[in-house]
Design a protein around this motif. Structure first.
Motif, PDB file in Angstrom:
ATOM      1  N   TYR A   1       5.645   8.972  -7.146  1.00  0.00           N
ATOM      2  CA  TYR A   1       6.915   9.626  -6.846  1.00  0.00           C
ATOM      3  C   TYR A   1       7.975   8.550  -6.690  1.00  0.00           C
ATOM      4  O   TYR A   1       7.785   7.582  -5.947  1.00  0.00           O
ATOM      5  N   ASP A   2       9.100   8.704  -7.385  1.00  0.00           N
ATOM      6  CA  ASP A   2      10.217   7.794  -7.194  1.00  0.00           C
ATOM      7  C   ASP A   2      10.841   8.062  -5.829  1.00  0.00           C
ATOM      8  O   ASP A   2      11.083   9.227  -5.464  1.00  0.00           O
TER       9      ASP A   2
ATOM     10  N   ASN B   1      11.593   2.004  -6.687  1.00  0.00           N
ATOM     11  CA  ASN B   1      10.558   2.093  -5.666  1.00  0.00           C
ATOM     12  C   ASN B   1       9.750   3.362  -5.892  1.00  0.00           C
ATOM     13  O   ASN B   1      10.325   4.443  -6.074  1.00  0.00           O
ATOM     14  N   GLN B   2       8.439   3.238  -5.869  1.00  0.00           N
ATOM     15  CA  GLN B   2       7.576   4.396  -6.060  1.00  0.00           C
ATOM     16  C   GLN B   2       6.467   4.394  -5.022  1.00  0.00           C
ATOM     17  O   GLN B   2       6.102   3.345  -4.477  1.00  0.00           O
TER      18      GLN B   2
ATOM     19  N   ASN C   1       0.819  -1.219   0.000  1.00  0.00           N
ATOM     20  CA  ASN C   1       0.000   0.000   0.000  1.00  0.00           C
ATOM     21  C   ASN C   1       0.848   1.261   0.000  1.00  0.00           C
ATOM     22  O   ASN C   1       0.420   2.300  -0.502  1.00  0.00           O
ATOM     23  N   SER C   2       2.040   1.182   0.588  1.00  0.00           N
ATOM     24  CA  SER C   2       2.879   2.378   0.705  1.00  0.00           C
ATOM     25  C   SER C   2       3.940   2.476  -0.379  1.00  0.00           C
ATOM     26  O   SER C   2       4.218   3.565  -0.897  1.00  0.00           O
ATOM     27  N   ILE C   3       4.538   1.342  -0.744  1.00  0.00           N
ATOM     28  CA  ILE C   3       5.636   1.339  -1.721  1.00  0.00           C
ATOM     29  C   ILE C   3       5.336   0.328  -2.821  1.00  0.00           C
ATOM     30  O   ILE C   3       5.058  -0.846  -2.552  1.00  0.00           O
ATOM     31  N   SER C   4       5.390   0.784  -4.058  1.00  0.00           N
ATOM     32  CA  SER C   4       5.240  -0.095  -5.216  1.00  0.00           C
ATOM     33  C   SER C   4       6.605  -0.280  -5.866  1.00  0.00           C
ATOM     34  O   SER C   4       7.373   0.679  -5.997  1.00  0.00           O
ATOM     35  N   VAL C   5       6.900  -1.499  -6.270  1.00  0.00           N
ATOM     36  CA  VAL C   5       8.204  -1.809  -6.854  1.00  0.00           C
ATOM     37  C   VAL C   5       8.032  -2.099  -8.342  1.00  0.00           C
ATOM     38  O   VAL C   5       7.195  -2.911  -8.735  1.00  0.00           O
ATOM     39  N   PHE C   6       8.835  -1.390  -9.173  1.00  0.00           N
ATOM     40  CA  PHE C   6       8.776  -1.575 -10.619  1.00  0.00           C
ATOM     41  C   PHE C   6      10.161  -1.934 -11.130  1.00  0.00           C
ATOM     42  O   PHE C   6      11.177  -1.471 -10.620  1.00  0.00           O
TER      43      PHE C   6
END
Length: 346
Positions: A234-235, A183-184, A170-175
């Motif tokens: 946001y990165d 990390n975004q 929920n807080s950090i998405s990894v691409f």
């Protein structure tokens, strides 16, 4: 701020916690009670400022966004509020550590913003019974309240000893862009808080400590809800955050329980003994004051860190004195910093 951590846990951690009969729901309730008590004295002050036609932003900042007494700042997604409350309850119940959670201030700022808009943004009710506000007035109020909120959060990050990012999906998405992992976050507040941990001064651990000298010597001798149709990411860099997981928290708790005589005054030291051992050892050595002069010098250093210009000047003199020189002898060249006061170098 002394140290910041990147923590990955889920609710299962609290049901398997070492040496306790409490569970996720128990810790959540404890956390809610602990956190609600922090801001309760300040909530009634909002109405006082809204009643005035000209509001003093500095006074609102001071009275409505107080710097509460806390050891740990938890940064998290609003979708993880229950998990954050449980973590706060665990830290408070098991270690006696006081916790500040950013969502308390989010909700507090929303309350303030609603009251301001109700009075100043031409509130009306349409034919469907829905509230309408003047767009420009709402934007104007939002700008000011968000600045107050951002400032309050940055002050708390600077004040507390330890920051914990509750890192979940929920807080950090990894691409993965085929070259590196990125990390975004979709949250502007999490982005701001992580960025603050990079740019806000890192205080030495001894700033937060007053160790009992006899104990120290003995130790050394023996030793997402969607509100909009679009989203902005946001990165964020997490490289400067020390990694933590559920196993690390269990190890911390075991270390604390097995060394209550060492860690009773400062429970976070049990964590630092695992994750920041060199900093912990250095802080203890610095804090060994054998006479009043050494105690006075340590206090001068702490005041200098806080920005006291007189203390900074005294610290400058101590640097020269430690090398058997006067300030006139070295003309400040031995000091590796410049103290600016009123635009002039002291």
């Amino acid at each position: 701020m002394f140290s910041a951590y990147d923590l990955k846990i889920d609710s299962d951690f609290f049901d398997d916690t070492f040496c306790t009969l409490k569970n996720y729901k128990n810790y959540k309730k404890i956390g809610e009670n602990h956190l609600s008590s922090q801001l309760a004295p300040f909530k009634d002050k909002i109405q006082k400022f809204v009643l005035s036609d000209t509001m003093n932003g500095s006074e609102i900042q001071k009275k409505c966004f107080p710097e509460v007494d806390a050891d740990i700042f938890i940064s998290h997604s609003h979708n993880d509020k229950d998990l954050a409350n449980s973590l706060a309850g665990w830290l408070y119940e098991e270690f006696g550590l006081k916790v500040f959670i950013d969502s308390n201030v989010w909700e507090y700022s929303n309350n303030l913003l609603n009251k301001i808009n109700d009075k100043y943004s031409n509130k009306q009710i349409n034919q469907n019974g829905e509230f309408l506000y003047d767009y420009r007035s709402c934007n104007y109020a939002s700008q000011h309240v968000n600045i107050m909120l951002s400032t309050a959060l940055q002050k708390m990050i600077d004040k507390v000893e330890c920051i914990i990012l509750l890192n979940t999906d929920n807080s950090i998405s990894v691409f993965d862009n085929h070259k590196k992992t990125i990390n975004q976050t979709y949250s502007p507040w999490i982005y701001s808080e992580i960025l603050s941990t990079q740019i806000i001064r890192k205080k030495p651990l001894f700033y937060y400590r007053e160790y009992r000298n006899d104990e120290i010597r003995a130790a050394f001798e023996s030793s997402s809800e969607n509100y909009f149709a679009f989203q902005i990411t946001y990165d964020v860099s997490l490289e400067h955050l020390v990694k933590l997981n559920g196993s690390d928290l269990q190890t911390w708790l075991k270390e604390y329980y097995c060394g209550l005589d060492k860690y009773d005054d400062y429970p976070l030291d049990a964590l630092y003994s695992i994750k920041n051992p060199k900093d912990l050892e250095k802080a203890k050595k610095i804090s060994i004051c054998t006479n009043e002069k050494q105690k006075e010098r340590l206090q001068i250093i702490k005041s200098a860190i806080d920005g006291d210009s007189n203390a900074q000047k005294k610290f400058y003199e101590i640097c020269c004195e430690a090398n058997n020189l006067t300030c006139a002898d070295c003309q400040g060249r031995r000091c590796q910093f410049k103290i600016i006061n009123g635009g002039k170098i002291i």
